[in-house]
Write a protein that holds these residues in place. Sequence first.
Motif, PDB file in Angstrom:
ATOM      1  N   ILE A  28       0.840  -1.205   0.000  1.00  0.00           N
ATOM      2  CA  ILE A  28       0.000   0.000   0.000  1.00  0.00           C
ATOM      3  C   ILE A  28       0.874   1.254   0.000  1.00  0.00           C
ATOM      4  N   ASN A  29       1.921   1.275   0.799  1.00  0.00           N
ATOM      5  CA  ASN A  29       2.811   2.442   0.821  1.00  0.00           C
ATOM      6  C   ASN A  29       3.455   2.676  -0.538  1.00  0.00           C
ATOM      7  N   ASP A  30       3.922   1.606  -1.167  1.00  0.00           N
ATOM      8  CA  ASP A  30       4.499   1.738  -2.511  1.00  0.00           C
ATOM      9  C   ASP A  30       3.447   2.222  -3.503  1.00  0.00           C
ATOM     10  N   TYR A  31       2.253   1.685  -3.386  1.00  0.00           N
ATOM     11  CA  TYR A  31       1.166   2.067  -4.286  1.00  0.00           C
ATOM     12  C   TYR A  31       0.814   3.547  -4.113  1.00  0.00           C
ATOM     13  N   LEU A  32       0.740   3.997  -2.871  1.00  0.00           N
ATOM     14  CA  LEU A  32       0.399   5.398  -2.610  1.00  0.00           C
ATOM     15  C   LEU A  32       1.470   6.344  -3.151  1.00  0.00           C
ATOM     16  N   GLU A  33       2.730   5.947  -3.047  1.00  0.00           N
ATOM     17  CA  GLU A  33       3.802   6.765  -3.620  1.00  0.00           C
ATOM     18  C   GLU A  33       3.618   6.866  -5.135  1.00  0.00           C
ATOM     19  N   ARG A  34       3.317   5.750  -5.754  1.00  0.00           N
ATOM     20  CA  ARG A  34       3.094   5.736  -7.205  1.00  0.00           C
ATOM     21  C   ARG A  34       1.890   6.594  -7.575  1.00  0.00           C
ATOM     22  N   LEU A  35       0.814   6.475  -6.820  1.00  0.00           N
ATOM     23  CA  LEU A  35      -0.401   7.231  -7.098  1.00  0.00           C
ATOM     24  C   LEU A  35      -0.168   8.735  -6.940  1.00  0.00           C
ATOM     25  N   GLU A  36       0.567   9.113  -5.932  1.00  0.00           N
ATOM     26  CA  GLU A  36       0.870  10.545  -5.735  1.00  0.00           C
ATOM     27  C   GLU A  36       1.726  11.076  -6.885  1.00  0.00           C
ATOM     28  N   ASN A  37       2.695  10.294  -7.334  1.00  0.00           N
ATOM     29  CA  ASN A  37       3.507  10.714  -8.491  1.00  0.00           C
ATOM     30  C   ASN A  37       2.654  10.785  -9.755  1.00  0.00           C
ATOM     31  N   SER A  38       1.726   9.865  -9.880  1.00  0.00           N
ATOM     32  CA  SER A  38       0.822   9.877 -11.026  1.00  0.00           C
ATOM     33  C   SER A  38      -0.029  11.142 -11.001  1.00  0.00           C
ATOM     34  N   ARG A  39      -0.492  11.532  -9.833  1.00  0.00           N
ATOM     35  CA  ARG A  39      -1.272  12.761  -9.696  1.00  0.00           C
ATOM     36  C   ARG A  39      -0.447  13.971 -10.149  1.00  0.00           C
ATOM     37  N   LYS A  40       0.760  14.064  -9.649  1.00  0.00           N
ATOM     38  CA  LYS A  40       1.600  15.215 -10.013  1.00  0.00           C
ATOM     39  C   LYS A  40       1.778  15.299 -11.525  1.00  0.00           C
ATOM     40  N   TYR A  41       2.001  14.160 -12.143  1.00  0.00           N
ATOM     41  CA  TYR A  41       2.242  14.149 -13.580  1.00  0.00           C
ATOM     42  C   TYR A  41       0.980  14.482 -14.370  1.00  0.00           C
ATOM     43  N   LYS A 144      -8.629  -7.749  -4.846  1.00  0.00           N
ATOM     44  CA  LYS A 144      -8.579  -6.303  -4.634  1.00  0.00           C
ATOM     45  C   LYS A 144      -7.178  -5.766  -4.934  1.00  0.00           C
ATOM     46  N   ARG A 145      -6.162  -6.580  -4.736  1.00  0.00           N
ATOM     47  CA  ARG A 145      -4.795  -6.196  -5.132  1.00  0.00           C
ATOM     48  C   ARG A 145      -4.751  -5.975  -6.648  1.00  0.00           C
ATOM     49  N   GLN A 146      -5.393  -6.874  -7.404  1.00  0.00           N
ATOM     50  CA  GLN A 146      -5.443  -6.724  -8.857  1.00  0.00           C
ATOM     51  C   GLN A 146      -6.240  -5.482  -9.257  1.00  0.00           C
ATOM     52  N   ILE A 147      -7.280  -5.164  -8.495  1.00  0.00           N
ATOM     53  CA  ILE A 147      -8.072  -3.961  -8.777  1.00  0.00           C
ATOM     54  C   ILE A 147      -7.179  -2.727  -8.668  1.00  0.00           C
ATOM     55  N   LEU A 148      -6.320  -2.692  -7.673  1.00  0.00           N
ATOM     56  CA  LEU A 148      -5.388  -1.565  -7.539  1.00  0.00           C
ATOM     57  C   LEU A 148      -4.450  -1.485  -8.752  1.00  0.00           C
ATOM     58  N   MET A 149      -3.965  -2.633  -9.199  1.00  0.00           N
ATOM     59  CA  MET A 149      -3.083  -2.632 -10.370  1.00  0.00           C
ATOM     60  C   MET A 149      -3.842  -2.204 -11.624  1.00  0.00           C
ATOM     61  N   LEU A 150      -5.082  -2.662 -11.759  1.00  0.00           N
ATOM     62  CA  LEU A 150      -5.901  -2.268 -12.905  1.00  0.00           C
ATOM     63  C   LEU A 150      -6.151  -0.765 -12.904  1.00  0.00           C
ATOM     64  N   LEU A 151      -6.364  -0.196 -11.735  1.00  0.00           N
ATOM     65  CA  LEU A 151      -6.568   1.254 -11.646  1.00  0.00           C
ATOM     66  C   LEU A 151      -5.329   2.001 -12.132  1.00  0.00           C
ATOM     67  N   ALA A 152      -4.165   1.589 -11.699  1.00  0.00           N
ATOM     68  CA  ALA A 152      -2.926   2.237 -12.137  1.00  0.00           C
ATOM     69  C   ALA A 152      -2.762   2.116 -13.653  1.00  0.00           C
ATOM     70  N   ASP A 153      -3.040   0.934 -14.201  1.00  0.00           N
ATOM     71  CA  ASP A 153      -2.960   0.737 -15.653  1.00  0.00           C
ATOM     72  C   ASP A 153      -3.936   1.639 -16.390  1.00  0.00           C
ATOM     73  N   HIS A 154      -5.127   1.761 -15.862  1.00  0.00           N
ATOM     74  CA  HIS A 154      -6.160   2.567 -16.506  1.00  0.00           C
ATOM     75  C   HIS A 154      -5.754   4.040 -16.554  1.00  0.00           C
ATOM     76  N   ILE A 155      -5.211   4.538 -15.459  1.00  0.00           N
ATOM     77  CA  ILE A 155      -4.737   5.927 -15.428  1.00  0.00           C
ATOM     78  C   ILE A 155      -3.667   6.123 -16.503  1.00  0.00           C
ATOM     79  N   THR A 156      -2.711   5.209 -16.558  1.00  0.00           N
ATOM     80  CA  THR A 156      -1.627   5.305 -17.538  1.00  0.00           C
ATOM     81  C   THR A 156      -2.172   5.257 -18.960  1.00  0.00           C
ATOM     82  N   HIS A 157      -3.107   4.377 -19.219  1.00  0.00           N
ATOM     83  CA  HIS A 157      -3.697   4.222 -20.552  1.00  0.00           C
ATOM     84  C   HIS A 157      -4.323   5.537 -21.040  1.00  0.00           C
TER      85      HIS A 157
END
Length: 180
Positions: A28-41, A144-157
């Motif tokens: 979760i901590n790694d995911y949140l770091e990634r999500l925050e960087n995704s937001r900034k970008y 639910k772990r896969q759902i988090l990964m799918l969300l990150a992929d969707h944002i990137t897409h």
Amino acid sequence: MKNLVIYTVLICFGLATPPLFAQGDSYINDYLERLENSRKYIVLVAETMPEDKYSFRATPESLSFAENLLHIGYAMDWHSQSLLGGRASRDWQTDTIFKVSSKSKAEMIALINSTFDETIKLISEFDTTQLDDHLDYFGLNRSKRQILMLLADHITHHRAQMLVSMRLNGLTPPRYVLFQ
């Protein structure tokens, strides 16, 4: 002797359990770091595109730059609040919160920021013991772990589609941000 065996088992289980929970917290901590960087970008991308180009479509059937931006918000809301948080889903066809309509560039960026805030809050409070719980995802059984990964992929897409729109308008997208 029997008590000694029971105590030994309990101690071993107690020593083994924290790393299992720590693994979830680490994810979760790694995911949140990634999500925050995704937001900034994505906010940087949205700020860089001139407002008069927000309606640009790479092809007639493509989402516009603005529609891609707000679709990211809708998907974040759905993946986090509905799939992970249990709130009833918004209907993409009738939802007005994530429709462009007459929203300004500033309003769309503010909406994306607040959606990231809500998503980050929910995920930071997420019970990591549920990461391996499964649910229906478009007819597929996903954790639910896969759902988090799918969300990150969707944002990137969808962000990638926004970057193409920028290039097709002669703009240089902001430099890629790592760890997102």
